[in-house]
Design a protein around this motif. Structure first.
Motif, PDB file in Angstrom:
ATOM      1  N   GLU A  55      -8.642   0.968   7.893  1.00 31.92           N
ATOM      2  CA  GLU A  55      -7.489   0.794   8.771  1.00 31.92           C
ATOM      3  C   GLU A  55      -7.202   2.073   9.551  1.00 31.92           C
ATOM      4  N   SER A  56      -6.571   1.923  10.682  1.00 34.73           N
ATOM      5  CA  SER A  56      -6.164   3.078  11.482  1.00 34.73           C
ATOM      6  C   SER A  56      -4.874   3.663  10.910  1.00 34.73           C
ATOM      7  N   LEU A  57      -4.771   4.977  10.930  1.00 33.39           N
ATOM      8  CA  LEU A  57      -3.573   5.647  10.447  1.00 33.39           C
ATOM      9  C   LEU A  57      -2.603   5.953  11.594  1.00 33.39           C
ATOM     10  N   LYS A  58      -2.912   5.462  12.770  1.00 34.41           N
ATOM     11  CA  LYS A  58      -2.094   5.765  13.936  1.00 34.41           C
ATOM     12  C   LYS A  58      -0.775   4.997  13.884  1.00 34.41           C
ATOM     13  N   ILE A  59       0.340   5.749  13.978  1.00 35.60           N
ATOM     14  CA  ILE A  59       1.674   5.150  14.032  1.00 35.60           C
ATOM     15  C   ILE A  59       2.498   5.902  15.076  1.00 35.60           C
ATOM     16  N   SER A  60       3.636   5.355  15.456  1.00 36.22           N
ATOM     17  CA  SER A  60       4.483   6.004  16.450  1.00 36.22           C
ATOM     18  C   SER A  60       5.183   7.220  15.852  1.00 36.22           C
ATOM     19  N   ARG A  61       5.617   8.120  16.720  1.00 35.31           N
ATOM     20  CA  ARG A  61       6.315   9.324  16.262  1.00 35.31           C
ATOM     21  C   ARG A  61       7.621   8.944  15.559  1.00 35.31           C
ATOM     22  N   ASN A 162      13.323   2.048   2.374  1.00 35.09           N
ATOM     23  CA  ASN A 162      11.937   1.602   2.388  1.00 35.09           C
ATOM     24  C   ASN A 162      11.858   0.106   2.703  1.00 35.09           C
ATOM     25  N   GLY A 163      12.905  -0.618   2.296  1.00 40.08           N
ATOM     26  CA  GLY A 163      12.954  -2.047   2.560  1.00 40.08           C
ATOM     27  C   GLY A 163      12.996  -2.371   4.047  1.00 40.08           C
ATOM     28  N   LYS A 164      13.425  -1.406   4.866  1.00 40.98           N
ATOM     29  CA  LYS A 164      13.491  -1.620   6.306  1.00 40.98           C
ATOM     30  C   LYS A 164      12.191  -1.245   7.010  1.00 40.98           C
ATOM     31  N   MET A 165      11.246  -0.668   6.250  1.00 42.20           N
ATOM     32  CA  MET A 165      10.005  -0.190   6.861  1.00 42.20           C
ATOM     33  C   MET A 165       8.888  -1.222   6.867  1.00 42.20           C
ATOM     34  N   SER A 170       0.984  -1.278   8.335  1.00 39.09           N
ATOM     35  CA  SER A 170       0.417  -1.793   7.080  1.00 39.09           C
ATOM     36  C   SER A 170       1.086  -1.125   5.884  1.00 39.09           C
ATOM     37  N   SER A 171       1.108  -1.834   4.760  1.00 44.21           N
ATOM     38  CA  SER A 171       1.718  -1.295   3.541  1.00 44.21           C
ATOM     39  C   SER A 171       1.020  -0.015   3.098  1.00 44.21           C
ATOM     40  N   PHE A 220      -1.936   2.790  -7.332  1.00 41.87           N
ATOM     41  CA  PHE A 220      -2.294   1.400  -7.646  1.00 41.87           C
ATOM     42  C   PHE A 220      -1.076   0.485  -7.785  1.00 41.87           C
ATOM     43  N   PRO A 221      -0.081   0.809  -8.635  1.00 42.84           N
ATOM     44  CA  PRO A 221       1.059  -0.114  -8.764  1.00 42.84           C
ATOM     45  C   PRO A 221       1.889  -0.253  -7.496  1.00 42.84           C
ATOM     46  N   MET A 222       1.976   0.807  -6.685  1.00 46.46           N
ATOM     47  CA  MET A 222       2.743   0.705  -5.438  1.00 46.46           C
ATOM     48  C   MET A 222       2.071  -0.264  -4.470  1.00 46.46           C
ATOM     49  N   LEU A 223       0.763  -0.164  -4.350  1.00 50.75           N
ATOM     50  CA  LEU A 223       0.024  -1.087  -3.483  1.00 50.75           C
ATOM     51  C   LEU A 223       0.044  -2.506  -4.046  1.00 50.75           C
TER      52      LEU A 223
END
Length: 292
Positions: A55-61, A162-165, A170-171, A220-223
């Motif tokens: 996956e790409s790691l590119k995200i907005s500022r 975090n619930g708003k993210m 991607s997770s 692992f558990p977070m994913l």
């Protein structure tokens, strides 16, 4: 599929409960423990996102800044948690986590702009009363209780925001940037305070345990918890995650024995807190069914 999902859910909650055990087994101080935990976890997540998922790691500022703020709250949450364990024990640190439900009942309505739930307020009063009883009975652990409460505060901030993210990227990206940013903040703080010069004061045994903590018990558990949302309801997830203190306290009692033996009042108060959280969850489930 549903039964398998529930099994996976209880497995990751068990793993989360075991993090407290590892926190006590690791001899390094809380500062070094959290620093290397976040560094290793960020590395494992980077490998997962870029190598396995491609996956790409590119995200907005803007999103990066938001995730960085949440990552800082995560770093403070973990530091306070492990520091609480170091100055008291596993049982104290885990019992104070129950306060997260109270803080969430206050913060969540503000952030998500919903009405305050009366049942949550009542449950919160019960939990506060239980914590006060524990504080009075186990006053010699006052420092551990104080940092345990801070653990719940920062954990709530992390969880609610975090619930708003989720859904914005991607997770894997979300969790990677949060943990990496948390580690970067610690690096800056340690550099300014001079703590960075003591960061290498750690033995290979601890590094190995922290690597295990960062991979099997963190990344692992977070994913996995994010993936499980496809098969189970948020209610089931939250209700089961509340079993983390139960797993942790029971494990600590049998593994560390004497140092984890608490007064009868402590166990009664902890049981009442957990039952209050479970009861609140059941009340919410019934309300949701009526609305449907």
């Amino acid at each position: 599929m549903q039964k398998l999902a529930l099994f996976r859910l209880h497995l990751i909650v068990f793993l989360w409960g075991f993090t407290a055990i590892l926190g006590k087994l690791i001899q390094a101080n809380a500062q070094n423990l959290v620093f290397y935990r976040m560094l290793f976890a960020a590395f494992f997540l980077f490998i997962y996102v870029r190598v396995f998922r491609k996956e790409s790691l590119k995200i907005s500022r803007k999103l990066f800044l938001q995730l960085s703020g949440i990552g800082f709250a995560m770093a403070l949450h973990w530091f306070c948690f492990f520091y609480s364990i170091k100055v008291s024990n596993v049982s104290i640190a885990l019992s104070c986590l129950s306060l997260s439900t109270l803080f969430a009942s206050i913060l969540e309505p503000i952030i998500f702009k919903r009405k305050i739930d009366v049942s949550e307020v009542i449950m919160g009063i019960v939990i506060v009363a239980c914590i006060l009883v524990i504080f009075k009975t186990e006053f010699h652990y006052k420092e551990g209780i104080f940092f345990g409460i801070l653990t719940a505060v920062f954990g709530t901030i992390f969880g609610v925001f975090n619930g708003k993210m989720f859904g914005k990227t991607s997770s894997g990206n979300i969790i990677f940037y949060e943990i990496f940013s948390g580690w970067a903040f610690l690096l800056i703080i340690y550099s300014l305070s001079g703590q960075i010069f003591h960061i290498n004061e750690i033995n290979y045994r601890d590094l190995a345990l922290i690597a295990l903590l960062a991979s099997l018990f963190t990344a692992f558990p977070m994913l996995e918890s994010v993936k499980l949302m496809q098969y189970i309801s948020p209610f089931t997830l939250i209700l089961t995650v509340n079993l983390e203190p139960v797993y942790g306290i029971i494990l600590a009692f049998f593994i560390f024995e004497e140092s984890e033996k608490m007064s009868a009042v402590f166990y009664i108060a902890s049981f009442v807190m957990i039952m209050a959280i479970v009861a609140n969850g059941l009340i919410k489930a019934r309300k949701q069914k009526k609305l449907i």
